[in-house]
Design a protein around this motif. Structure first.
Motif, PDB file in Angstrom:
ATOM      1  N   VAL A 103      -8.853  -1.407   5.556  1.00 46.26           N
ATOM      2  CA  VAL A 103      -8.394  -1.354   4.164  1.00 46.26           C
ATOM      3  C   VAL A 103      -6.920  -1.709   4.109  1.00 46.26           C
ATOM      4  O   VAL A 103      -6.427  -2.476   2.896  1.00 46.26           O
TER       5      VAL A 103
ATOM      6  N   ILE B  49      -3.675   4.661  -1.169  1.00 42.39           N
ATOM      7  CA  ILE B  49      -4.729   5.096  -0.410  1.00 42.39           C
ATOM      8  C   ILE B  49      -4.478   6.675  -0.209  1.00 42.39           C
ATOM      9  O   ILE B  49      -3.382   7.176  -0.003  1.00 42.39           O
TER      10      ILE B  49
ATOM     11  N   VAL C 244      -8.102   3.665  -2.932  1.00 41.39           N
ATOM     12  CA  VAL C 244      -9.103   3.659  -2.047  1.00 41.39           C
ATOM     13  C   VAL C 244      -8.848   5.143  -1.481  1.00 41.39           C
ATOM     14  O   VAL C 244      -7.901   5.682  -1.040  1.00 41.39           O
ATOM     15  N   ARG C 245     -10.173   5.727  -1.614  1.00 43.43           N
ATOM     16  CA  ARG C 245     -10.137   7.014  -0.668  1.00 43.43           C
ATOM     17  C   ARG C 245     -10.811   7.026   0.591  1.00 43.43           C
ATOM     18  O   ARG C 245     -12.015   6.610   0.666  1.00 43.43           O
ATOM     19  N   VAL C 246     -10.256   7.294   1.788  1.00 41.73           N
ATOM     20  CA  VAL C 246     -10.520   6.965   2.930  1.00 41.73           C
ATOM     21  C   VAL C 246      -9.867   7.882   3.948  1.00 41.73           C
ATOM     22  O   VAL C 246      -9.074   8.440   3.757  1.00 41.73           O
TER      23      VAL C 246
ATOM     24  N   LEU D 256      -8.717   2.968   8.352  1.00 35.21           N
ATOM     25  CA  LEU D 256      -7.937   2.381   7.717  1.00 35.21           C
ATOM     26  C   LEU D 256      -7.550   0.868   7.953  1.00 35.21           C
ATOM     27  O   LEU D 256      -6.985   0.115   6.928  1.00 35.21           O
TER      28      LEU D 256
ATOM     29  N   ARG E 163      -6.574  10.710   0.991  1.00 38.43           N
ATOM     30  CA  ARG E 163      -7.692  11.213   1.680  1.00 38.43           C
ATOM     31  C   ARG E 163      -8.812  11.364   0.907  1.00 38.43           C
ATOM     32  O   ARG E 163      -8.809  11.330  -0.545  1.00 38.43           O
TER      33      ARG E 163
ATOM     34  N   HIS F 295      -7.933   9.234   7.059  1.00 36.70           N
ATOM     35  CA  HIS F 295      -6.725   8.644   7.821  1.00 36.70           C
ATOM     36  C   HIS F 295      -6.870   8.630   9.178  1.00 36.70           C
ATOM     37  O   HIS F 295      -6.297   9.157   9.923  1.00 36.70           O
TER      38      HIS F 295
ATOM     39  N   VAL G 175       0.784  -1.194   0.161  1.00 35.04           N
ATOM     40  CA  VAL G 175      -0.062   0.051   0.085  1.00 35.04           C
ATOM     41  C   VAL G 175       0.984   1.280   0.259  1.00 35.04           C
ATOM     42  O   VAL G 175       1.589   1.439   0.783  1.00 35.04           O
TER      43      VAL G 175
ATOM     44  N   PHE H 182       1.019   5.388   0.498  1.00 35.46           N
ATOM     45  CA  PHE H 182       0.158   6.730   0.777  1.00 35.46           C
ATOM     46  C   PHE H 182       0.679   7.861   0.444  1.00 35.46           C
ATOM     47  O   PHE H 182       2.177   7.887   0.047  1.00 35.46           O
TER      48      PHE H 182
END
Ligand code: NAP
Length: 312
Positions: free
Chosen positions: A62, A34, A50-52, A59, A36, A54, A8, A10
């Motif tokens: 995911v 990933i 994936v928009r999620v 998290l 924001r 933080h 993953v 960020f």
């Protein structure tokens, strides 16, 4: 440690995250980005995103099933890095590559750098503590020193204006430093994840070149086939300007401090990795020539506008 497959990243749209994610995909890792929820970037359809928010709660599900996390959230995002570390550990992630890509913790005595270093140090101490408390969770930091092709492309005041074919040589231009290209940064991350056992719980030093301003100027002139317009300055003058700008709240003062840090004669402050640095072979970092780097910078300035300095 079992091989790392699912990774993953960020900081998806960032200057360094993009080449890192591309290098991971090219090396056949299964990559998820990933970002924001407010991230406005449109990613290509073949990229998993994936928009999620933080937070650990959001998290953790995911991150479930990921082997490694690469954090490239930039200075602005450093305040959430401890949350990413906690979420990764809670989800069973085995390796966390820390957002650093800097100059080795505590590499300088320059007081002006302390504010930048302190937020990185807090998160470094946190990842180290989490790794000590949970042996299945490990971390790696990567020190790259001067991100050479990216910086020379974005910040002409670092000495080379690839659009105008002009240069400023500080002092006598012979201070050696090491730099890492975006290609080298991507390969460093790939190399860490391909060698998890040999890279755990440590900071590694990498580089793509050892060079100095005079060598780079010769390379730029050779690639363009032109004599560049060259001016001379001194690192003392740059430091004086930095202090004045800082007093007046002009944000470019930090860029001036970086120039001073890089080129001040006889200090070797930005000599991060020697020829014998073990990480270079282990991570398979290709050593590049000044000519290659000058060609990359000249090629890329056509694509991007000059950047304004900002603490991000
Ligand atoms: N050695 C050097 O001289 C040097 C120079 C430049 C950078 N660096 C280092 O390289 C790393 C990456 O820098 P960069 O220039 O690639 O950063 P960048 O371009 O500013 O990108 C950072 C990304 O992080 C995410 N982000 C920003 N603010 C955030 C926040 N508050 N919370 C969560 N995510 C946030 C954003 O993606 P989303 O929109 O997805 O959230 C953004 O695209 C940094 O650690 C920096 O210190 C080193």
């Amino acid at each position: 440690m079992s091989p790392i497959k699912k990774v993953v990243v960020f900081g998806g749209p960032g200057s360094f995250a993009t080449p890192i994610a591309n290098a991971l995909v090219k090396a056949q890792f299964d990559v998820l980005i990933i970002v924001r929820p407010e991230c406005a970037m449109n990613f290509p359809p073949n990229v998993s995103v994936v928009r999620v928010d933080h937070t650990v709660v959001r998290l953790k599900p995911v991150l479930w099933g990921a082997d490694a996390v690469v954090s490239v959230i930039g200075s602005a995002g450093l305040s959430v890095q401890n949350t990413l570390i906690d979420a990764a550990e809670a989800a069973g992630v085995k390796r966390f590559i820390l957002d650093d890509f800097g100059w080795v913790p505590d590499s300088t005595e320059l007081i002006e750098f302390k504010c930048l270093g302190s937020s990185k140090r807090i998160t470094f101490e946190h990842v180290r503590d989490v790794a000590q408390a949970h042996p299945k969770f490990t971390f790696t930091g990567v020190a790259i020193g001067f991100p050479i092709d990216w910086s020379l492309k974005c910040f002409p005041s670092m000495g080379f204006d690839a659009r105008k074919h002009s240069a400023v040589i500080y002092d006598d231009g012979t201070e050696d430093f090491t730099g890492t290209t975006l290609e080298g940064i991507g390969q460093a991350v790939v190399g860490v994840l391909q060698n998890p056992g040999k890279t755990e719980n440590q900071f590694l030093k990498v580089r793509s070149i050892r060079t100095n301003q005079n060598e780079l100027l010769a390379a730029f002139q050779s690639v363009t086939g032109e004599t560049w317009d060259v001016k001379h300055s001194t690192t003392k003058e740059v430091l004086k300007r930095a202090k004045e700008r800082r007093k007046r709240g002009i944000k470019e003062w930090m860029l001036d401090v970086l120039i001073y840090h890089l080129y001040e004669p006889g200090k070797a402050r930005c000599f991060i990795a020697s020829d014998e640095e073990p990480a270079l072979d282990l991570l398979k970092i290709r050593q590049e020539t000044a000519h290659e780097i000058a060609s990359k910078v000249l090629g890329s300035v056509k694509e991007v506008p000059e950047r304004k300095w900002a603490m991000r």
